[in-house]
Design an enzyme around this catalytic site. Structure first.
Site, PDB file in Angstrom:
ATOM      1  N   TYR A  95       0.835  -1.206   0.000  1.00  0.00           N
ATOM      2  CA  TYR A  95       0.000   0.000   0.000  1.00  0.00           C
ATOM      3  C   TYR A  95       0.869   1.255   0.000  1.00  0.00           C
ATOM      4  CZ  TYR A  95      -4.052  -2.909   1.321  1.00  0.00           C
ATOM      5  OH  TYR A  95      -5.052  -3.842   1.359  1.00  0.00           O
TER       6      TYR A  95
ATOM      7  N   SER B  65     -13.911  -4.438   0.945  1.00  0.00           N
ATOM      8  CA  SER B  65     -14.748  -3.835  -0.096  1.00  0.00           C
ATOM      9  C   SER B  65     -16.235  -4.113   0.124  1.00  0.00           C
ATOM     10  CB  SER B  65     -14.329  -4.335  -1.483  1.00  0.00           C
ATOM     11  OG  SER B  65     -14.731  -3.434  -2.494  1.00  0.00           O
TER      12      SER B  65
ATOM     13  N   GLY C   2     -17.124   1.092  -3.623  1.00  0.00           N
ATOM     14  CA  GLY C   2     -17.821   2.382  -3.601  1.00  0.00           C
ATOM     15  C   GLY C   2     -19.095   2.402  -4.421  1.00  0.00           C
TER      16      GLY C   2
ATOM     17  N   GLY D 241     -23.938   4.399  -4.243  1.00  0.00           N
ATOM     18  CA  GLY D 241     -24.868   5.002  -5.201  1.00  0.00           C
ATOM     19  C   GLY D 241     -24.267   6.118  -6.027  1.00  0.00           C
ATOM     20  N   LYS D 242     -22.986   6.444  -5.783  1.00  0.00           N
ATOM     21  CA  LYS D 242     -22.405   7.600  -6.484  1.00  0.00           C
ATOM     22  C   LYS D 242     -22.313   7.384  -7.990  1.00  0.00           C
ATOM     23  CE  LYS D 242     -17.526   6.356  -5.619  1.00  0.00           C
ATOM     24  NZ  LYS D 242     -16.260   6.824  -4.987  1.00  0.00           N
TER      25      LYS D 242
END
Length: 338
Positions: free
Chosen positions: A53, A218, A223, A227-228
């Site tokens: 990461y 996740s 994401g 709803g984005k």
């Protein structure tokens, strides 16, 4: 808050774990500290990172997230935190990690090199849960498990786990540990959400029978379940970037998370959340942790404000009525992520 044990270990964790893969890329150190502080003050005692990461993985950034977490860790009592990290998996698959010149494997050499690097960056002398980030199809599992066991015996690691693994792979590792009297994997960290329910079958059965814990990552389907993307397909997010990426792996990943079926399923889930008076993020995370074989669900954030809806799921138990409605969506649109 009801803490849960990971597998048969002594690790007692909050039902929500804070993932850190955005620290150092999508958010800077100052914001990362604010996110970790807010999670910690809200009762989160479980933090997950990895040597590769932040994401997307880059050679010049690899390890930066652990360095940020390590500096933050010094501001808190070490024993109050359950810290998890991961050694990268083999470079023999479709992803070559930008670590150790892309020659990684789950053998003793790489596992020993990885733990020394992680301990140094995290500024600690032990890691509570050390995980194989993904399996190695070449190196025999016996060598991998012996190397992990050596870390446990040395005190550098308390317990071990796997990630992105199958039921067969996990079971083979458990059998190896049993026959050779080695430390065993106490957890499996896999992609698990309303959009990806595959671990409800074989992995769920394995976890129950073998007393190991699933650590879903996740839970928002990258994401999508917020709803984005339904509002704007080009909304800010890694998958709107990945769709246009020159990297084939990123484009394939984006198409799995972001497609007609995931958007259609999400639209149904958004309606259920609205009817129930719930934030869709809160509902999705609550669903992912509401199984007896799940110890803690891993959330992520790039701003401290994003934590609000996620942390609201900490003690939320969805009603049978809501669960039935969610199941009906899946029956209508089966396995939207493939």
């Amino acid at each position: 808050m009801n803490h849960r044990y990971i597998g048969r270990s002594g690790l007692r964790v909050s039902p929500i774990c804070l993932g850190t893969m955005t620290f150092g890329s999508q958010c800077d150190e100052k914001m990362a500290f604010r996110i970790m502080d807010k999670a910690y003050e809200s009762g989160v005692n479980f933090f997950d990172t990895a040597e590769v990461y932040p994401i997307p993985p880059e050679e010049k950034l690899a390890g930066l997230t652990e360095e940020i977490v390590g500096r933050w860790l010094k501001t808190k009592p070490r024993d109050s935190i359950i810290l998890a990290s991961k050694v990268v998996g083999a470079a023999s698959g479709w992803f070559v990690p930008p670590i150790r010149h892309g020659l990684t494997a789950c053998d003793r050499f790489h596992i020993e090199r990885a733990i020394e690097g992680s301990l140094k960056r995290l500024k600690t002398d032990y890691i509570d849960l050390y995980q194989m980030h993904w399996p190695d199809s070449i190196v025999p599992i016996e060598e991998t498990m012996r190397a992990f066991d050596a870390l446990v015996q040395s005190g550098k690691v308390r317990y071990i786990g796997t990630s992105n693994d199958t039921a067969r792979g996990t079971m083979k590792s458990l059998m190896t540990s049993n026959y050779e009297k080695l430390s065993r994997f106490e957890s499996i960290q896999n992609n698990f959400s309303l959009l990806n329910r595959r671990d409800l079958t074989e992995i769920g059965a394995l976890c129950r029978e073998e007393k190991i814990s699933l650590l879903p990552y996740s839970p928002l389907g990258g994401g999508v379940l917020s709803g984005k993307y339904n509002q704007n397909i080009n909304a800010q997010g890694r998958f709107s970037d990945y769709v246009k990426s020159p990297n084939q792996r990123q484009r394939v990943m984006a198409s799995r998370f972001l497609n007609d079926k995931t958007l259609a399923s999400t639209e149904e889930y958004l309606n259920i959340a609205q009817e129930a008076g719930l934030d869709p993020v809160t509902m999705a995370i609550a669903w992912s942790k509401q199984f007896d074989f799940v110890a803690s669900t891993i959330i992520g954030a790039t701003t401290e404000k994003q934590l609000d809806a996620s942390l609201s799921a900490m003690d939320l138990i969805l009603s049978d009525e809501i669960l039935q409605k969610l199941d009906a969506v899946h029956a209508k649109i089966l396995y939207p992520m493939g």
